[in-house]
Design an enzyme around this catalytic site. Structure first.
Site, PDB file in Angstrom:
ATOM      1  N   LYS A   1      57.647  54.483  32.948  1.00  0.00           N
ATOM      2  CA  LYS A   1      57.313  54.894  34.319  1.00  0.00           C
ATOM      3  C   LYS A   1      57.407  53.711  35.270  1.00  0.00           C
ATOM      4  CE  LYS A   1      54.089  58.541  33.035  1.00  0.00           C
ATOM      5  NZ  LYS A   1      52.763  59.092  33.303  1.00  0.00           N
ATOM      6  N   HIS A   2      58.539  52.999  35.216  1.00  0.00           N
ATOM      7  CA  HIS A   2      58.755  51.870  36.117  1.00  0.00           C
ATOM      8  C   HIS A   2      60.241  51.522  36.149  1.00  0.00           C
ATOM      9  CE1 HIS A   2      58.241  49.839  32.157  1.00  0.00           C
ATOM     10  NE2 HIS A   2      59.215  49.067  32.609  1.00  0.00           N
ATOM     11  N   ALA A   3      60.575  50.643  37.059  1.00  0.00           N
ATOM     12  CA  ALA A   3      61.906  50.046  37.136  1.00  0.00           C
ATOM     13  C   ALA A   3      61.717  48.543  37.208  1.00  0.00           C
ATOM     14  CB  ALA A   3      62.662  50.556  38.362  1.00  0.00           C
TER      15      ALA A   3
END
Length: 135
Positions: free
Chosen positions: A48-50
């Site tokens: 749930k991130h970049a």
């Protein structure tokens, strides 16, 4: 969206199989960090991130899982089911890892050391970053 999967060379005989990974040969970047996830509970979504600059190769070395990739315009789900396959995840790519099989182990090879400042953990901020890079 272009999904890039690597199929690593497996060496084996009657004793079993072995996969060796070398930076700048099998992996398209210098490996500065290796980590792995295991004992992921049913229904849990990881990631749930970049990342702003970090690149990764994800290898499900045991079991299976799914990776949802999102470049801000398009989303693709990529299954990882073979210990000799690696999924390349570029920077500026939102990723979510989920649907881990029982006993799954997901190994990550990263191009950079851990740096919290490189993470984009808010999806709306990620979309804004993608839009800003297009101008």
């Amino acid at each position: 969206m272009q999904v890039q999967k690597f199929v690593f060379q497996s060496h084996g005989d009657e004793r079993g199989q072995l996969v060796a990974l070398e930076e700048l040969r099998d992996i398209p970047f210098r490996i500065k960090r290796v980590y792995y996830m295991y004992d992921t509970k049913p229904g849990v979504v990881r990631g749930k991130h970049a990342h702003k600059s970090l690149e990764q190769i994800l290898v499900c070395i045991h079991g299976s899982c799914k990776i949802r990739l999102d470049n801000g315009h398009e989303t693709k789900v990529v299954p990882l089911e073979k210990p000799y396959e690696g999924l390349y995840v570029a920077n500026d790519m939102w990723r979510e890892m989920y649907d881990f099989s029982d006993g799954a182990v997901l190994m990550v090879l990263a191009s950079e050391l851990y740096d919290e400042a490189d993470y984009i953990r808010d999806y709306d901020e990620f979309l804004k970053t993608v839009k800003d890079h297009e101008h």
